[in-house]
Design a protein around this motif. Structure first.
Motif, mmCIF file in Angstrom:
data_model
loop_
_atom_site.group_PDB
_atom_site.id
_atom_site.type_symbol
_atom_site.label_atom_id
_atom_site.label_comp_id
_atom_site.label_asym_id
_atom_site.label_seq_id
_atom_site.Cartn_x
_atom_site.Cartn_y
_atom_site.Cartn_z
ATOM 1 N N PHE A 186 4.325 -10.085 -4.433
ATOM 2 C CA PHE A 186 3.928 -8.682 -4.301
ATOM 3 C C PHE A 186 2.632 -8.552 -3.522
ATOM 4 C CE2 PHE A 186 1.565 -4.994 -5.964
ATOM 5 C CZ PHE A 186 2.419 -3.988 -5.539
ATOM 6 N N THR A 187 1.706 -9.488 -3.748
ATOM 7 C CA THR A 187 0.431 -9.452 -3.031
ATOM 8 C C THR A 187 0.655 -9.558 -1.528
ATOM 9 O OG1 THR A 187 -0.719 -10.454 -4.912
ATOM 10 C CG2 THR A 187 -1.812 -10.574 -2.772
ATOM 11 N N ASN A 188 1.537 -10.439 -1.104
ATOM 12 C CA ASN A 188 1.832 -10.598 0.322
ATOM 13 C C ASN A 188 2.504 -9.363 0.904
ATOM 14 O OD1 ASN A 188 0.759 -13.194 0.285
ATOM 15 N ND2 ASN A 188 2.731 -14.145 -0.205
ATOM 16 N N GLN A 189 3.295 -8.665 0.082
ATOM 17 C CA GLN A 189 3.946 -7.449 0.551
ATOM 18 C C GLN A 189 2.976 -6.278 0.649
ATOM 19 O OE1 GLN A 189 7.105 -6.780 -2.246
ATOM 20 N NE2 GLN A 189 8.384 -8.465 -1.484
ATOM 21 N N SER A 190 1.979 -6.240 -0.248
ATOM 22 C CA SER A 190 1.080 -5.089 -0.332
ATOM 23 C C SER A 190 -0.151 -5.219 0.550
ATOM 24 C CB SER A 190 0.633 -4.883 -1.788
ATOM 25 O OG SER A 190 1.741 -4.733 -2.641
ATOM 26 N N CYS A 191 -0.599 -6.432 0.790
ATOM 27 C CA CYS A 191 -1.847 -6.645 1.534
ATOM 28 C C CYS A 191 -1.634 -7.720 2.592
ATOM 29 C CB CYS A 191 -2.978 -7.089 0.597
ATOM 30 S SG CYS A 191 -3.279 -5.992 -0.802
ATOM 31 N N ARG A 192 -2.437 -7.618 3.619
ATOM 32 C CA ARG A 192 -2.415 -8.687 4.626
ATOM 33 C C ARG A 192 -3.847 -9.137 4.884
ATOM 34 N NH1 ARG A 192 -3.449 -6.766 9.862
ATOM 35 N NH2 ARG A 192 -3.524 -4.488 10.043
ATOM 36 N N ALA A 193 -4.000 -10.414 5.145
ATOM 37 C CA ALA A 193 -5.331 -10.985 5.350
ATOM 38 C C ALA A 193 -5.920 -10.517 6.673
ATOM 39 C CB ALA A 193 -5.261 -12.505 5.305
ATOM 40 N N SER A 194 -7.225 -10.273 6.664
ATOM 41 C CA SER A 194 -7.936 -9.891 7.884
ATOM 42 C C SER A 194 -8.779 -11.068 8.355
ATOM 43 C CB SER A 194 -8.824 -8.671 7.613
ATOM 44 O OG SER A 194 -9.919 -9.043 6.787
ATOM 45 N N ASP A 195 -9.469 -10.881 9.451
ATOM 46 C CA ASP A 195 -10.331 -11.944 9.981
ATOM 47 C C ASP A 195 -11.705 -11.947 9.322
ATOM 48 O OD1 ASP A 195 -8.332 -12.727 11.739
ATOM 49 O OD2 ASP A 195 -8.980 -11.320 13.303
#
Length: 226
Positions: free
Chosen positions: A186-195
């Motif tokens: 769910f975390t991968n679906q809801s958020c994406r990593a930034s730089d």
């Protein structure tokens, strides 16, 4: 009661006690009178007693409960004592409420102060330690308000009455993720990593050259999420 008077299987003692049967009709009258005393007491102490209780109001409620329990169960105790205690509790509560309304210092002493748990998208760790609020408790409260990362949070207040108040950022920016690591899908679906890099402990934004966090001193870092 002597220990030899206590025997297993003495059902009359267990369910009816050692009082005459007529006392139970008296209990009906006692609870009716005490219920009326409680209702009047709650009415006189104001509307807040019917909502979330403050520290003083909780003390008043416990005092009323302690006073009322004895005359309900003890046939040799009268109701007048409970009425007197309820009157004293009401007077003390009213005096504190009226004086505290005009005296900020007294109100702060009796009711407590609010604490800032999240400030400008980062955890205020000293305040969290002082109030006994853990990192997971703060994250849980934020998640219950639909927050996924600290970049969405301007302030999280821990109010004097034990409630939480959330103020969101008008402009959301990447921040420390607060979704549970165990729910990676769910975390991968809801958020994406930034730089951008943030402190893993408090959420302070870090530069690539920073070796430790200027806010909490931690050397752990992670990518912020958005």
């Amino acid at each position: 009661m002597k220990k030899e008077d206590i025997q297993f299987g003495d059902w009359q003692r267990m369910f009816l006690g050692d009082v005459p049967g007529g006392f139970y009709w008296e209990v009906v009258l006692r609870i009716a009178v005490i219920y009326l005393v409680l209702m009047v007491s709650m009415r006189l102490m104001g509307k807040r007693m019917a909502s979330q209780l403050s520290r003083n109001e909780m003390i008043a409620m416990v005092s009323l409960a302690a006073a009322i329990g004895v005359p309900l169960q003890a046939p040799d105790r009268g109701i007048l004592a409970a009425v007197v205690i309820a009157t004293v509790v009401i007077l003390i509560q009213q005096i504190i409420a009226r004086v505290g309304a005009n005296n900020q210092r007294l109100e702060s002493i009796t009711q407590g102060d609010l604490s800032v748990l999240v400030q400008d998208s980062k955890l205020h760790l000293p305040n969290m330690k002082m109030t006994g609020i853990t990192k997971e408790k703060a994250f849980s409260q934020l998640r219950s308000n639909g927050i996924r990362h600290l970049g969405e949070v301007k302030r999280l207040y821990f109010e004097a009455d034990g409630s939480f108040t959330l103020i969101r950022n008008r402009e959301v920016h990447p921040g420390l993720g607060i979704l549970p690591e165990i729910d990676a899908e769910f975390t991968n679906q809801s958020c994406r990593a930034s730089d951008e890099l943030v402190c893993k402990r408090c959420g302070q934004k870090l530069a690539v050259t920073d070796t430790t966090c200027t806010n909490c001193g931690s050397s752990e870092r992670v990518n912020a999420v958005e």
